[in-house]
Design an enzyme around this catalytic site. Structure first.
Site, PDB file in Angstrom:
ATOM      1  N   ASP A   1      -0.892   7.649   7.950  1.00  0.00           N
ATOM      2  CA  ASP A   1      -0.624   6.223   8.257  1.00  0.00           C
ATOM      3  C   ASP A   1       0.546   6.132   9.235  1.00  0.00           C
ATOM      4  O   ASP A   1       0.512   5.420  10.235  1.00  0.00           O
ATOM      5  CB  ASP A   1      -0.226   5.476   6.970  1.00  0.00           C
ATOM      6  CG  ASP A   1      -1.386   5.079   6.082  1.00  0.00           C
ATOM      7  OD1 ASP A   1      -1.272   5.267   4.851  1.00  0.00           O
ATOM      8  OD2 ASP A   1      -2.408   4.587   6.599  1.00  0.00           O
TER       9      ASP A   1
ATOM     10  N   ASP B   1       0.837  -1.208   0.000  1.00  0.00           N
ATOM     11  CA  ASP B   1       0.000   0.000   0.000  1.00  0.00           C
ATOM     12  C   ASP B   1       0.869   1.253   0.000  1.00  0.00           C
ATOM     13  O   ASP B   1       1.932   1.282   0.633  1.00  0.00           O
ATOM     14  CB  ASP B   1      -0.864   0.042   1.278  1.00  0.00           C
ATOM     15  CG  ASP B   1      -2.067  -0.895   1.187  1.00  0.00           C
ATOM     16  OD1 ASP B   1      -2.144  -1.661   0.216  1.00  0.00           O
ATOM     17  OD2 ASP B   1      -2.900  -0.863   2.110  1.00  0.00           O
TER      18      ASP B   1
ATOM     19  N   GLU C   1      -7.431  -6.627  10.353  1.00  0.00           N
ATOM     20  CA  GLU C   1      -8.704  -6.103   9.842  1.00  0.00           C
ATOM     21  C   GLU C   1      -9.825  -7.135  10.056  1.00  0.00           C
ATOM     22  O   GLU C   1     -10.744  -6.904  10.843  1.00  0.00           O
ATOM     23  CB  GLU C   1      -8.574  -5.730   8.357  1.00  0.00           C
ATOM     24  CG  GLU C   1      -7.704  -4.478   8.120  1.00  0.00           C
ATOM     25  CD  GLU C   1      -7.405  -4.180   6.658  1.00  0.00           C
ATOM     26  OE1 GLU C   1      -7.055  -5.114   5.904  1.00  0.00           O
ATOM     27  OE2 GLU C   1      -7.524  -3.002   6.266  1.00  0.00           O
TER      28      GLU C   1
ATOM     29  N   LEU D   1      -4.199   3.094  10.569  1.00  0.00           N
ATOM     30  CA  LEU D   1      -5.082   4.026   9.862  1.00  0.00           C
ATOM     31  C   LEU D   1      -5.769   3.251   8.748  1.00  0.00           C
ATOM     32  O   LEU D   1      -5.139   2.875   7.751  1.00  0.00           O
ATOM     33  CB  LEU D   1      -4.264   5.203   9.304  1.00  0.00           C
ATOM     34  CG  LEU D   1      -4.977   6.568   9.179  1.00  0.00           C
ATOM     35  CD1 LEU D   1      -5.932   6.541   8.003  1.00  0.00           C
ATOM     36  CD2 LEU D   1      -5.692   6.968  10.439  1.00  0.00           C
ATOM     37  N   ASP D   2      -7.056   2.994   8.930  1.00  0.00           N
ATOM     38  CA  ASP D   2      -7.798   2.225   7.922  1.00  0.00           C
ATOM     39  C   ASP D   2      -8.550   3.199   7.011  1.00  0.00           C
ATOM     40  O   ASP D   2      -9.124   4.176   7.477  1.00  0.00           O
ATOM     41  CB  ASP D   2      -8.801   1.313   8.642  1.00  0.00           C
ATOM     42  CG  ASP D   2      -9.719   0.621   7.652  1.00  0.00           C
ATOM     43  OD1 ASP D   2      -9.210  -0.204   6.860  1.00  0.00           O
ATOM     44  OD2 ASP D   2     -10.921   0.924   7.643  1.00  0.00           O
TER      45      ASP D   2
ATOM     46  N   ASP E   1      -4.203  -2.009  12.690  1.00  0.00           N
ATOM     47  CA  ASP E   1      -4.252  -1.270  11.437  1.00  0.00           C
ATOM     48  C   ASP E   1      -4.328   0.187  11.874  1.00  0.00           C
ATOM     49  O   ASP E   1      -5.397   0.676  12.209  1.00  0.00           O
ATOM     50  CB  ASP E   1      -5.490  -1.681  10.635  1.00  0.00           C
ATOM     51  CG  ASP E   1      -5.611  -0.860   9.355  1.00  0.00           C
ATOM     52  OD1 ASP E   1      -6.570  -1.132   8.588  1.00  0.00           O
ATOM     53  OD2 ASP E   1      -4.781   0.033   9.113  1.00  0.00           O
TER      54      ASP E   1
ATOM     55  N   GLU F   1       0.062  -2.971  10.280  1.00  0.00           N
ATOM     56  CA  GLU F   1       0.052  -2.906   8.821  1.00  0.00           C
ATOM     57  C   GLU F   1       1.239  -2.120   8.306  1.00  0.00           C
ATOM     58  O   GLU F   1       1.763  -2.385   7.232  1.00  0.00           O
ATOM     59  CB  GLU F   1      -1.237  -2.265   8.293  1.00  0.00           C
ATOM     60  CG  GLU F   1      -1.247  -2.203   6.763  1.00  0.00           C
ATOM     61  CD  GLU F   1      -2.254  -1.251   6.169  1.00  0.00           C
ATOM     62  OE1 GLU F   1      -3.178  -0.821   6.890  1.00  0.00           O
ATOM     63  OE2 GLU F   1      -2.130  -0.936   4.974  1.00  0.00           O
ATOM     64  N   GLU F   2       1.665  -1.130   9.103  1.00  0.00           N
ATOM     65  CA  GLU F   2       2.703  -0.211   8.623  1.00  0.00           C
ATOM     66  C   GLU F   2       4.113  -0.633   8.996  1.00  0.00           C
ATOM     67  O   GLU F   2       5.058   0.146   8.875  1.00  0.00           O
ATOM     68  CB  GLU F   2       2.406   1.211   9.122  1.00  0.00           C
ATOM     69  CG  GLU F   2       1.020   1.724   8.749  1.00  0.00           C
ATOM     70  CD  GLU F   2       0.687   1.594   7.248  1.00  0.00           C
ATOM     71  OE1 GLU F   2       1.619   1.554   6.435  1.00  0.00           O
ATOM     72  OE2 GLU F   2      -0.499   1.499   6.907  1.00  0.00           O
TER      73      GLU F   2
HETATM   74  P1  AHG Z   1      -6.165   0.478   4.538  1.00  0.00           P
HETATM   75  O1  AHG Z   1      -6.375   1.925   4.215  1.00  0.00           O
HETATM   76  O2  AHG Z   1      -5.927   0.233   5.998  1.00  0.00           O
HETATM   77  O3  AHG Z   1      -5.086  -0.142   3.668  1.00  0.00           O
HETATM   78  O4  AHG Z   1      -7.520  -0.291   4.269  1.00  0.00           O
HETATM   79  C1  AHG Z   1      -8.243   0.012   3.149  1.00  0.00           C
HETATM   80  C2  AHG Z   1      -9.208  -1.075   2.896  1.00  0.00           C
HETATM   81  C3  AHG Z   1     -10.519  -0.932   3.659  1.00  0.00           C
HETATM   82  O5  AHG Z   1     -10.559   0.114   4.559  1.00  0.00           O
HETATM   83  C4  AHG Z   1     -11.544  -0.690   2.572  1.00  0.00           C
HETATM   84  O6  AHG Z   1     -12.733  -1.397   2.821  1.00  0.00           O
HETATM   85  C5  AHG Z   1     -10.868  -1.228   1.342  1.00  0.00           C
HETATM   86  O7  AHG Z   1      -9.486  -1.041   1.524  1.00  0.00           O
HETATM   87  C6  AHG Z   1     -11.286  -0.491   0.113  1.00  0.00           C
HETATM   88  O8  AHG Z   1     -10.694  -1.215  -0.945  1.00  0.00           O
HETATM   89  P2  AHG Z   1     -10.920  -0.717  -2.454  1.00  0.00           P
HETATM   90  O9  AHG Z   1     -10.194   0.595  -2.551  1.00  0.00           O
HETATM   91  O10 AHG Z   1     -10.297  -1.813  -3.287  1.00  0.00           O
HETATM   92  O11 AHG Z   1     -12.406  -0.585  -2.661  1.00  0.00           O
HETATM   93 MN    MN Z   2      -7.345  -1.140   6.660  1.00  0.00          MN
HETATM   94 MN    MN Z   3      -4.292   0.876   7.149  1.00  0.00          MN
HETATM   95 MN    MN Z   4      -3.086   0.462   3.733  1.00  0.00          MN
END
Ligand code: AHG
Ligand code: MN
Ligand code: MN
Ligand code: MN
Length: 336
Positions: free
Chosen positions: A74, A68, A281, A117-118, A115, A96-97
């Protein structure tokens, strides 16, 4: 374990004290959650200011080990939560980080998956984001290995998430139901607003990233097609759809008004097991859902029965109203 009666409006600290009075084994977990709550208030205040020491919260740095893009927020959230956990009975943290596990307090009894920052993709557009945590005991003698993080999710003794939205709320369980606390910014106090969540059994809303439709596995394709047919199809009811791009925000909506959330595996490269990570998650969300009378599966297995083989392992995630999760499971053949 006896049930704990929590009063609307009570402070988070008072509710934690009552829970521990009913079940002393939760004392350490309560201290960890209190530390997460402190970190959450800090992160909430940074988000509220909309910048980080003059820098843009959504400013991107490198990539994390799961691939990511890493945003400034984050990294800040990771640092604040890790720092807060250093002051709690936590031996090891999986984040996650961070690529590997982090050793905090040798000999401490708990392992925490976070996680920090989600919903990072929402930072730059002022949409709800969150922080997620899962707490489990350290496997005796294995504090140096990831063994404490490869136990099934049923080993979690507590879990929670923070939603930084119009209000900052803390959704938490210590195994005595799922509660929601809302931050009173003036006093920096979380107050109980939902003493015992009970998710409605049947859903009228589904949440899925529909742009991936051509990539989904067969059962989800068939289920969503039936949702789209509404009352003219076999499900015999009309649906609404929401997709917020933040797991925590979608999960909070499901807890409060029911529905089903799906992030299935799909045939994009690297997405055979979907996008979401089991440890920090899916497993915490699954505990919160089950404690609120809802369900969480990967299609064929109960999420809480699955043990991770790696910190950043992904898993398909379907959770929400118990009857709807059972309906989706039937499209997978009904075993779970
Ligand atoms: P994070 O920001 O912690 O990496 O999580 C993002 C996740 C979750 O929060 C969300 O439901 C999903 O990514 C969205 O995924 P898409 O962008 O593929 O829809
Ligand atoms: Mn997340
Ligand atoms: Mn995250
Ligand atoms: Mn992420």
């Amino acid at each position: 374990m006896s049930t704990v009666s929590l009063e609307f409006g009570s402070t988070f600290a008072d509710c934690l004290a009552r829970t521990v009075a009913a079940d002393a084994r939760l004392a350490d977990a309560a201290a960890v959650i209190a530390a997460c709550a402190e970190a959450a208030v800090d992160v909430s205040e940074v988000i509220g200011r909309g910048m980080l020491g003059g820098a843009d919260l959504a400013a991107t740095g490198g990539n994390n080990s799961d691939g990511d893009v890493q945003k400034a927020l984050d990294v800040l959230a990771h640092e604040r939560f890790t720092e807060a956990l250093r002051g709690a009975p936590v031996a090891v943290v999986a984040s996650e980080e961070a690529e590997g596990m982090m050793q905090l307090n040798p000999g401490a009894p708990l392992a925490v998956a976070i996680d920090p920052l989600d919903g990072s993709s929402n930072i730059g557009v002022n949409m709800a984001v969150g922080s997620i945590f899962g707490i489990r005991p350290v496997v005796a003698g294995e504090a140096d290995s990831i063994a404490s993080f490869t136990t099934p999710g049923t080993e979690q003794i507590a879990a929670g998430f923070v939603t930084y939205g119009p209000a900052t709320s803390l959704v938490v369980t210590l195994g005595h139901g799922t509660q929601i606390y809302t931050l009173d910014r003036e006093t920096r106090t979380f107050r109980l607003t939902h003493p015992r969540l009970e998710v409605v059994a049947s859903a009228k809303e589904y949440a899925i990233n529909a742009s991936n439709a051509r990539n989904w596995d067969g059962p989800v394709k068939a289920y969503i097609e039936d949702c789209l047919r509404g009352s003219e199809g076999p499900l015999d009811k009309d649906f609404n759809m929401r997709w917020l791009g933040s797991l925590v925000a979608d999960a909070q909506r499901v807890l409060l008004r029911g529905g089903v959330f799906l992030y299935p595996g799909d045939n994009r490269k690297g997405y055979a097991q979907g996008r979401l990570r089991l440890l920090y998650e899916a497993a915490p969300i699954a505990m919160l859902m089950e404690q609120a009378g809802a369900g969480a599966i990967d299609g064929e297995r109960r999420i809480l029965d699955i043990g991770a083989t790696g910190i950043h392992e992904r898993v398909p995630l379907i959770f929400g109203s118990i009857d709807e999760v059972a309906c989706v499971a039937k499209y997978y053949g009904g075993r779970n």
